[in-house]
Enzyme design. Sequence first.
Site, mmCIF file in Angstrom:
data_model
loop_
_atom_site.group_PDB
_atom_site.id
_atom_site.type_symbol
_atom_site.label_atom_id
_atom_site.label_comp_id
_atom_site.label_asym_id
_atom_site.label_seq_id
_atom_site.Cartn_x
_atom_site.Cartn_y
_atom_site.Cartn_z
ATOM 1 N N LYS A 1 39.256 49.261 -22.746
ATOM 2 C CA LYS A 1 40.612 49.603 -22.057
ATOM 3 C C LYS A 1 40.652 50.056 -20.000
ATOM 4 O O LYS A 1 41.415 49.318 -20.211
ATOM 5 C CB LYS A 1 40.790 51.173 -22.473
ATOM 6 C CG LYS A 1 42.209 51.613 -22.099
ATOM 7 C CD LYS A 1 42.204 53.122 -22.809
ATOM 8 C CE LYS A 1 41.232 54.595 -22.288
ATOM 9 N NZ LYS A 1 41.284 55.361 -21.814
ATOM 10 N N ASP B 1 45.342 53.341 -24.367
ATOM 11 C CA ASP B 1 44.616 54.578 -24.805
ATOM 12 C C ASP B 1 45.095 55.856 -25.401
ATOM 13 O O ASP B 1 46.008 54.729 -26.478
ATOM 14 C CB ASP B 1 45.266 54.927 -23.008
ATOM 15 C CG ASP B 1 46.645 55.377 -23.197
ATOM 16 O OD1 ASP B 1 47.758 55.321 -23.752
ATOM 17 O OD2 ASP B 1 47.250 56.307 -22.431
#
Length: 225
Positions: A136, A154
């Site tokens: 991420k 997320d």
Amino acid sequence: MTAKEQKFPPRPRSRAARVDQAVRVNEVLAEFYPDARCELDYSNPLELLVATVLSAQTTDVRVNSVTPELFVQFPTAKDYAEADRELLESILRPLGFFRSKAASLIGIGQALTEKFDSTVPPNLDDLVSLPGVGRKTANVVLGNAFGIPGITVDTHVGRLARRLGWSRNTDPLKVEKDIADLLPASVWTMACHRLIFHGRRICAARNPRCQECPVKELCPTGRDL
């Protein structure tokens, strides 16, 4: 996750219909959030990498409150590698988990100076090899600092992907692949910014404001409310 999300909303059976819906959702959100962007403050790839690592378990607003001093005290990878741990921890204390975050920043500084000539590498495999950097974080840096398309899954992006019927997965990597199958790479970075903006402002985890949602008619979760 709500009971409705656990059952997953209905979605078009054909991939073509799902692609059309996803593209339309992104277009509507682009008009609704013309200022969508990364909400972390930074001026170069190192600052964005550091800010993104620090954003775990806290808010972008709080990260932005400490990074001005942090970036002055530690402007280079070498500065992090040679950091006074007590000073670094004192700056990071308001963020929580400040000891582990300080350790990550020192480790990142050491790895960058030893392996990458003190430069943030524009490569996913190299980025995830750094301490405290996951996929991420790497995609945030690639998309925003280098203009290399990436999908940042997320909590907001994952939640909205499921509510919109784009994914029936909870594993971030699987969600990333599901989104990549629906949207062209050219919009990945901005589409994620728009989803994050929408998740923070309207499509909250609890009590989403579906009646105010600009994509309600396109959303299998919200259109029947």
